[in-house]
Design an enzyme around this catalytic site. Sequence first.
Site, mmCIF file in Angstrom:
data_model
loop_
_atom_site.group_PDB
_atom_site.id
_atom_site.type_symbol
_atom_site.label_atom_id
_atom_site.label_comp_id
_atom_site.label_asym_id
_atom_site.label_seq_id
_atom_site.Cartn_x
_atom_site.Cartn_y
_atom_site.Cartn_z
ATOM 1 N N LYS A 160 0.938 -1.193 -0.006
ATOM 2 C CA LYS A 160 -0.066 -0.018 -0.141
ATOM 3 C C LYS A 160 0.910 1.204 -0.151
ATOM 4 C CE LYS A 160 -1.505 3.394 2.755
ATOM 5 N NZ LYS A 160 -1.962 4.234 1.561
ATOM 6 N N GLY A 219 6.902 5.230 8.207
ATOM 7 C CA GLY A 219 5.956 6.480 8.082
ATOM 8 C C GLY A 219 6.254 6.920 9.664
ATOM 9 N N THR A 231 5.674 8.013 13.395
ATOM 10 C CA THR A 231 5.669 7.159 14.629
ATOM 11 C C THR A 231 4.110 7.066 15.445
ATOM 12 O OG1 THR A 231 7.811 7.910 15.310
ATOM 13 C CG2 THR A 231 6.370 7.239 17.134
ATOM 14 N N GLU A 265 9.547 1.487 10.654
ATOM 15 C CA GLU A 265 10.511 2.430 10.316
ATOM 16 C C GLU A 265 9.916 3.814 10.506
ATOM 17 O OE1 GLU A 265 13.601 1.871 10.216
ATOM 18 O OE2 GLU A 265 13.732 -0.174 9.584
ATOM 19 N N CYS A 317 13.651 10.785 6.765
ATOM 20 C CA CYS A 317 13.342 10.345 8.139
ATOM 21 C C CYS A 317 14.455 10.684 8.910
ATOM 22 C CB CYS A 317 12.965 8.990 8.390
ATOM 23 S SG CYS A 317 14.191 7.793 7.112
ATOM 24 N N GLU A 371 9.404 16.233 15.278
ATOM 25 C CA GLU A 371 9.702 15.889 13.924
ATOM 26 C C GLU A 371 9.039 17.060 13.032
ATOM 27 O OE1 GLU A 371 8.524 12.428 11.772
ATOM 28 O OE2 GLU A 371 10.764 12.303 10.878
HETATM 29 P P1 NAD Z 1 2.474 8.449 7.638
HETATM 30 O O1 NAD Z 1 2.626 7.760 8.950
HETATM 31 O O2 NAD Z 1 1.218 9.633 7.765
HETATM 32 O O3 NAD Z 1 1.824 7.668 6.444
HETATM 33 C C1 NAD Z 1 2.824 6.287 6.043
HETATM 34 C C2 NAD Z 1 1.830 5.347 5.220
HETATM 35 O O4 NAD Z 1 1.089 4.796 6.307
HETATM 36 C C3 NAD Z 1 1.180 6.070 4.183
HETATM 37 O O5 NAD Z 1 0.859 5.166 3.193
HETATM 38 C C4 NAD Z 1 -0.208 6.365 4.745
HETATM 39 O O6 NAD Z 1 -1.505 6.263 3.952
HETATM 40 C C5 NAD Z 1 -0.412 5.090 5.687
HETATM 41 N N1 NAD Z 1 -1.225 5.433 6.844
HETATM 42 C C6 NAD Z 1 -1.949 6.600 7.278
HETATM 43 N N2 NAD Z 1 -2.697 6.343 8.281
HETATM 44 C C7 NAD Z 1 -2.884 4.808 8.499
HETATM 45 C C8 NAD Z 1 -3.328 4.184 9.407
HETATM 46 N N3 NAD Z 1 -4.143 4.530 10.151
HETATM 47 N N4 NAD Z 1 -3.368 2.513 9.094
HETATM 48 C C9 NAD Z 1 -2.573 2.386 8.386
HETATM 49 N N5 NAD Z 1 -1.843 3.118 7.422
HETATM 50 C C10 NAD Z 1 -2.047 4.356 7.563
HETATM 51 O O7 NAD Z 1 3.701 9.175 7.269
HETATM 52 P P2 NAD Z 1 4.106 10.158 6.023
HETATM 53 O O8 NAD Z 1 3.360 11.503 6.312
HETATM 54 O O9 NAD Z 1 3.602 9.426 4.793
HETATM 55 O O10 NAD Z 1 5.614 10.262 5.925
HETATM 56 C C11 NAD Z 1 6.309 10.948 6.757
HETATM 57 C C12 NAD Z 1 6.838 10.118 8.203
HETATM 58 O O11 NAD Z 1 7.439 8.992 7.698
HETATM 59 C C13 NAD Z 1 7.861 10.736 9.065
HETATM 60 O O12 NAD Z 1 7.506 10.508 10.276
HETATM 61 C C14 NAD Z 1 9.080 10.016 8.606
HETATM 62 O O13 NAD Z 1 10.194 10.180 9.655
HETATM 63 C C15 NAD Z 1 8.518 8.579 8.392
HETATM 64 N N6 NAD Z 1 9.732 8.202 7.523
HETATM 65 C C16 NAD Z 1 10.484 7.095 7.965
HETATM 66 C C17 NAD Z 1 11.296 6.591 7.579
HETATM 67 C C18 NAD Z 1 12.151 5.401 8.023
HETATM 68 O O14 NAD Z 1 12.784 4.706 7.438
HETATM 69 N N7 NAD Z 1 12.463 5.276 9.542
HETATM 70 C C19 NAD Z 1 11.586 6.749 6.000
HETATM 71 C C20 NAD Z 1 10.593 7.674 5.525
HETATM 72 C C21 NAD Z 1 9.681 8.454 6.237
#
Ligand code: NAD
Length: 479
Positions: free
Chosen positions: A185, A238, A240, A260, A294, A391
């Site tokens: 997804k 995504g 935390t 992650e 991230c 963040e």
């Molecule tokens: P997000 O958590 O909003 O979304 C990530 C993914 O999760 C998306 O596909 C989103 O549609 C899905 N999602 C959202 N709500 C959900 C739910 N309730 N249930 C299941 N899935 C859900 O994050 P974002 O805004 O897309 O990305 C930014 C974040 O990701 C930042 O916090 C960043 O640090 C983190 N990130 C971490 C890494 C790592 O490797 N540690 C890498 C890239 C980004």
Amino acid sequence: MSDLILKNCRKQSLIGGQWVNAYSGETIDVEDPASEEIIAAIPRCGADEVDAAVRAARLAFESASWSRMRPIDRGRLLESIARKIEDHADELALLESIDTGKAVAFAKMLDIPSTVEVFRYMSGWCSKMHGETLPVSFDGREYHAYTRRDPVGVVGAITPWNYPLALGAWKIASALAAGCTVVLKPAELTSLSSLRLAELCLEAGLPEGVLNVVTGYGHEVGKALALHNDVNKVTFTGSTAVGKQIAEYSLGNMKRVTLELGGKSPSIVFDDADLERVGPGAALAIFFNSGQICFAASRLLVQEKVYDQVVEAVAAAAQTFKLGNGRDADTMLGPLVSRKQQERVLDYCASGVAQGAELVTGGKRHGDKGYFVEPTVFANTNPSMKIVQEEIFGPVVSIMPFKEMDDALKLANDSIYGLAANVWTRDINKAHKMAARLEAGSVWINCHGIIDAAAPFGGFKQSGWGREVSAEGLYAYTE
Ligand code: NAD
């Protein structure tokens, strides 16, 4: 060229080898963050499509063509996928740039090669995963005992919008190498390159149903996937906050979970560092990809003696970055991914000013079209400020002075996150001491963000659970 690629790229979900619309017929608009124009629409799928994709993945997992494929042939298939991606590098880089806003030159330099490399790296592992024999004896008798490494089963993979292709590839390549099947997804804001990647995997010979892609919102598709009782593992990248929800959703059938998550990584500059390199180095460590990384080094800790000099050098470097449309040849920094993200980052800038930080440069929207934010440097910050603790996921760095190594460690480790850190020093003893005592999954010395499929990646504390890529990441897809 961009128009043609956009016109021809897949805008349907992939379930069991079939390209499908959402069963409801609903779609989600895809926006170009540089122009704010709607450029495409993808299916707004839901729990029913997730269910169909999981069934397809289960069928493929149990089919002889996948489960009994010779390891050496599985490796060859992953290598074919790597080559397919390489053959379409320009197209994929452009698609990634259109969808995320990032500079196409950097997508070519970074996103595409790391996508290729993780498939190539994992292709070698397929034929080299084995268990061990164990010296088991009991009551005077010896027993023949051994471990096996079996694939965990059907994997639900959920990815964010900043590196859709590369982060998706980390999960897909590792899962496939282990012999799992996948339902991916991608983030609703940036799904196009994941759909194209899946198409290239099919063209390379991946059996139908082994990789499925279901597009849609997180609270609909992502949640259904993490809750699904026939998914054996969920691997999530995504925020935390959502990572914690994923952990809860997974409890129902006690899925294996890899998370992650976010970060607030420090750059730490000692007064014996090569200051010529620190200015551009520490600036790129935060501003690359407009801070939407991230492991972006969003806190900069500088030893007192060189504090003013480093603040000046980082601010000067920040002012040299050219902001613009990712398709323009001289663009270094593209827009943020969405209006929501732009507003969020500007709110943080306002909070920095309100809490008394010194705004050295930036802090404003750039231009009047597109979701651009100027590279922003705050000096004289302290750990009580929101911009230091939370963040931001945008081009904003908070600089703080420190006296001695212990002070730097205390400041650096004063975070709920622990994803990464970098240390600038010419003293090798200091470098190793810092690396050992920093609470961070990766510590880079005199550089930042060197990512390779051979090195495990992941975070301490609330930056996540488990590691991705490397042998460690691969084994997380096995029982
Ligand atoms: P997000 O958590 O909003 O979304 C990530 C993914 O999760 C998306 O596909 C989103 O549609 C899905 N999602 C959202 N709500 C959900 C739910 N309730 N249930 C299941 N899935 C859900 O994050 P974002 O805004 O897309 O990305 C930014 C974040 O990701 C930042 O916090 C960043 O640090 C983190 N990130 C971490 C890494 C790592 O490797 N540690 C890498 C890239 C980004």
